[in-house]
Design a protein around this motif. Sequence first.
Motif, PDB file in Angstrom:
ATOM      1  N   UNK A  84      -4.415  18.511  -4.506  1.00  0.00           N
ATOM      2  CA  UNK A  84      -5.214  17.283  -4.456  1.00  0.00           C
ATOM      3  C   UNK A  84      -5.051  16.483  -5.745  1.00  0.00           C
ATOM      4  N   UNK A  85      -5.155  17.151  -6.911  1.00  0.00           N
ATOM      5  CA  UNK A  85      -5.062  16.454  -8.193  1.00  0.00           C
ATOM      6  C   UNK A  85      -3.683  15.831  -8.399  1.00  0.00           C
ATOM      7  N   UNK A  86      -2.616  16.552  -8.036  1.00  0.00           N
ATOM      8  CA  UNK A  86      -1.262  16.016  -8.180  1.00  0.00           C
ATOM      9  C   UNK A  86      -1.075  14.789  -7.301  1.00  0.00           C
ATOM     10  N   UNK A  87      -1.533  14.859  -6.060  1.00  0.00           N
ATOM     11  CA  UNK A  87      -1.384  13.740  -5.130  1.00  0.00           C
ATOM     12  C   UNK A  87      -2.158  12.518  -5.602  1.00  0.00           C
ATOM     13  N   UNK A  88      -3.362  12.749  -6.146  1.00  0.00           N
ATOM     14  CA  UNK A  88      -4.165  11.633  -6.654  1.00  0.00           C
ATOM     15  C   UNK A  88      -3.453  10.948  -7.825  1.00  0.00           C
ATOM     16  N   UNK A  89      -2.937  11.737  -8.775  1.00  0.00           N
ATOM     17  CA  UNK A  89      -2.257  11.157  -9.938  1.00  0.00           C
ATOM     18  C   UNK A  89      -1.023  10.362  -9.527  1.00  0.00           C
ATOM     19  N   UNK A  90      -0.241  10.896  -8.606  1.00  0.00           N
ATOM     20  CA  UNK A  90       0.931  10.167  -8.109  1.00  0.00           C
ATOM     21  C   UNK A  90       0.536   8.838  -7.489  1.00  0.00           C
ATOM     22  N   UNK A  91      -0.518   8.888  -6.665  1.00  0.00           N
ATOM     23  CA  UNK A  91      -0.961   7.666  -5.991  1.00  0.00           C
ATOM     24  C   UNK A  91      -1.430   6.609  -6.964  1.00  0.00           C
ATOM     25  N   UNK A  92      -2.153   7.023  -8.022  1.00  0.00           N
ATOM     26  CA  UNK A  92      -2.655   6.075  -9.012  1.00  0.00           C
ATOM     27  C   UNK A  92      -1.500   5.406  -9.750  1.00  0.00           C
ATOM     28  N   UNK A  93      -0.533   6.183 -10.212  1.00  0.00           N
ATOM     29  CA  UNK A  93       0.595   5.625 -10.975  1.00  0.00           C
ATOM     30  C   UNK A  93       1.399   4.651 -10.117  1.00  0.00           C
ATOM     31  N   UNK A  94       1.753   5.083  -8.906  1.00  0.00           N
ATOM     32  CA  UNK A  94       2.590   4.233  -8.055  1.00  0.00           C
ATOM     33  C   UNK A  94       1.867   2.976  -7.610  1.00  0.00           C
ATOM     34  N   UNK A  95       0.526   3.010  -7.529  1.00  0.00           N
ATOM     35  CA  UNK A  95      -0.233   1.813  -7.137  1.00  0.00           C
ATOM     36  C   UNK A  95      -0.457   0.873  -8.309  1.00  0.00           C
ATOM     37  N   UNK A  96      -0.720   1.421  -9.491  1.00  0.00           N
ATOM     38  CA  UNK A  96      -1.022   0.560 -10.632  1.00  0.00           C
ATOM     39  C   UNK A  96       0.206  -0.172 -11.163  1.00  0.00           C
ATOM     40  N   UNK A  97       1.400   0.330 -10.929  1.00  0.00           N
ATOM     41  CA  UNK A  97       2.601  -0.408 -11.340  1.00  0.00           C
ATOM     42  C   UNK A  97       2.671  -1.782 -10.662  1.00  0.00           C
ATOM     43  N   UNK A  98       2.556  -1.879  -9.325  1.00  0.00           N
ATOM     44  CA  UNK A  98       2.547  -3.211  -8.713  1.00  0.00           C
ATOM     45  C   UNK A  98       1.299  -4.017  -9.043  1.00  0.00           C
ATOM     46  N   UNK A  99       0.150  -3.352  -9.317  1.00  0.00           N
ATOM     47  CA  UNK A  99      -1.037  -4.105  -9.715  1.00  0.00           C
ATOM     48  C   UNK A  99      -0.788  -4.814 -11.041  1.00  0.00           C
ATOM     49  N   UNK A 100      -0.095  -4.140 -11.964  1.00  0.00           N
ATOM     50  CA  UNK A 100       0.253  -4.795 -13.228  1.00  0.00           C
ATOM     51  C   UNK A 100       1.125  -6.015 -12.975  1.00  0.00           C
ATOM     52  N   UNK A 101       2.053  -5.904 -12.027  1.00  0.00           N
ATOM     53  CA  UNK A 101       2.918  -7.040 -11.690  1.00  0.00           C
ATOM     54  C   UNK A 101       2.129  -8.172 -11.028  1.00  0.00           C
ATOM     55  N   UNK A 102       1.076  -7.837 -10.292  1.00  0.00           N
ATOM     56  CA  UNK A 102       0.230  -8.876  -9.686  1.00  0.00           C
ATOM     57  C   UNK A 102      -0.414  -9.723 -10.780  1.00  0.00           C
ATOM     58  N   UNK A 103      -0.971  -9.066 -11.801  1.00  0.00           N
ATOM     59  CA  UNK A 103      -1.585  -9.823 -12.905  1.00  0.00           C
ATOM     60  C   UNK A 103      -0.535 -10.649 -13.651  1.00  0.00           C
ATOM     61  N   UNK A 104       0.654 -10.074 -13.853  1.00  0.00           N
ATOM     62  CA  UNK A 104       1.730 -10.834 -14.507  1.00  0.00           C
ATOM     63  C   UNK A 104       2.170 -12.015 -13.651  1.00  0.00           C
ATOM     64  N   UNK A 105       2.143 -11.854 -12.327  1.00  0.00           N
ATOM     65  CA  UNK A 105       2.516 -12.951 -11.424  1.00  0.00           C
ATOM     66  C   UNK A 105       1.526 -14.103 -11.531  1.00  0.00           C
ATOM     67  N   UNK A 106       0.229 -13.779 -11.662  1.00  0.00           N
ATOM     68  CA  UNK A 106      -0.773 -14.838 -11.844  1.00  0.00           C
ATOM     69  C   UNK A 106      -0.448 -15.650 -13.088  1.00  0.00           C
ATOM     70  N   UNK A 107      -0.130 -14.957 -14.188  1.00  0.00           N
ATOM     71  CA  UNK A 107       0.185 -15.650 -15.434  1.00  0.00           C
ATOM     72  C   UNK A 107       1.459 -16.487 -15.274  1.00  0.00           C
ATOM     73  N   UNK A 108       2.474 -15.912 -14.676  1.00  0.00           N
ATOM     74  CA  UNK A 108       3.766 -16.605 -14.521  1.00  0.00           C
ATOM     75  C   UNK A 108       3.648 -17.845 -13.651  1.00  0.00           C
ATOM     76  N   UNK A 109       2.861 -17.749 -12.583  1.00  0.00           N
ATOM     77  CA  UNK A 109       2.802 -18.838 -11.606  1.00  0.00           C
ATOM     78  C   UNK A 109       1.903 -19.993 -12.039  1.00  0.00           C
ATOM     79  N   UNK A 110       1.207 -19.837 -13.172  1.00  0.00           N
ATOM     80  CA  UNK A 110       0.353 -20.955 -13.622  1.00  0.00           C
ATOM     81  C   UNK A 110       1.168 -22.180 -13.987  1.00  0.00           C
ATOM     82  N   UNK A 111       2.455 -21.989 -14.275  1.00  0.00           N
ATOM     83  CA  UNK A 111       3.300 -23.133 -14.611  1.00  0.00           C
ATOM     84  C   UNK A 111       3.778 -23.909 -13.406  1.00  0.00           C
ATOM     85  N   UNK A 112       3.490 -23.394 -12.203  1.00  0.00           N
ATOM     86  CA  UNK A 112       3.924 -24.087 -10.988  1.00  0.00           C
ATOM     87  C   UNK A 112       2.758 -24.847 -10.378  1.00  0.00           C
ATOM     88  N   UNK A 113       2.987 -26.045  -9.884  1.00  0.00           N
ATOM     89  CA  UNK A 113       1.892 -26.807  -9.265  1.00  0.00           C
ATOM     90  C   UNK A 113       1.407 -26.126  -7.996  1.00  0.00           C
TER      91      UNK A 113
END
Length: 467
Positions: free
Chosen positions: A362-391
């Motif tokens: 259970x603990x191994x599966x939870x840790x894997x899921x958190x890491x693999x999910x938070x990587x794209x979440x970080x990209x979501x926040x970066x996308x918000x910052x990047x896209x502010x330059x577009x109308x």
Amino acid sequence: MAGGAPHPPKVMGVADLAMFYVVTGVSLRWIATAAAFGPSSILVWIGAMLCFYLPFVLAIVELSSRYPQEGGLYIWTREAFGPYVGFMAGWSYFTSNLPYFPSVLYFDAGNALYIGGESLQFLRGNPVFFMGFALTALAFITAINIFGLRFGRWLHNLGAVGMWGPALIVIVLGFAAWWQFGSATRFTPAAFVPVFDIQHMIMWAAIAFALSGAETASFMSGEIREPRRTIPRALPIAGVVIVSCYIIGTFAVLLAMPAGEVNTLQGLIQAGAVAAQKVGAGWIVVPLALLITLGNLGAASGFLSCAARIPFAVGIDRLLPPVFARVHPKWGTPYVAILVQGGLGAVLCILGQAGTGVKGAYDVLVSMGIIAAFLPFALVFLAVIRLQGRPAEHGVTRLPGGRVTSILFACLGLATTLVALVLAAFPAPDEPNKLLAVIKILGLTAVLLGSGSVVYILGQRAARRAA
């Protein structure tokens, strides 16, 4: 459309969508995980809500309004950073759900034992039972998702009731036990102060992860009626329910039993059973267990439904074999992507169990899921910052304060996400074989991400040959 079938129909309105956000946003296992660390977890919940959940919801509202088509964060990151980053964000999120299914279904199996009362408790540490339950449940939710959201949404709605219903029952029982017998936990001011050691900080990552789920419905935007209007209306409704369940639910568990006695696999039903016995309502444990079981089945079904839309959208972009872009000739669902999602989840269930006990898996599966999910979440926040330059075109929902507000909240969410990523790589303190756990967490995560790069390269070559 590949396969000659129409696009999946638009069937979700505000009520359906709010229930979907609840079933994917509330995970009762995290209430038990937080309660096991005592009253300090309540302040951690509040901190995670302010530093991660609120920025994440605001990012989802803006990005889903800018790009309302099917595909969610795959589309957003592709538009911000190009096809490779978009593909890897979608791949990482897709693979994060593979360990999610067995982990949430292991939790579900532990709670389902209470449906049989004391007669089934001898199975609490039986890996064969837990693995068999997870595989059977995966087969069931895979089948119902092939039939589509016309039918699947009823399981999601029932699952939403199975999320907030048990939380409400435990809250009522916990306060009733406190009223009659006093609190099982001492709530002193010092007890609420977060503890800054590795054991507690690992839990912080899990609590931040528990507040994800706002991204789910955007993967299925093509099946939501008027997504630009419906998503911003449904998210606040669900958010109130989600945050209340977590914070008040954790407090109620601690009223019913001491933190040191909370089992992370069965903590909520365990607290409900203890409080029910105290107040003479032991009969409620069986329906409580049944609700929790249905709630987690609905949650697993919801995540399978949304995550399967990623290979579907990528298949349409021809970065995966065309078979992934096919929809069922009768039900109009991306059945190939759904079958692959369910099948790979079953493989992870078996691999996660290898060489360890139920708790270790259970603990191994939870840790894997958190890491693999938070990587794209970080990209979501970066996308918000990047896209502010577009109308932003007409009809796009912007935050009050516009560009400055969006960037500030995105930076706050990004910092929280990066800290959680680091913490999630640490093994659980009670893991007997820490080296094996770290190898599993990092090794399997590297395999999942490395295979994504290989699939992208092969997809690009196939697309060029087809062109």
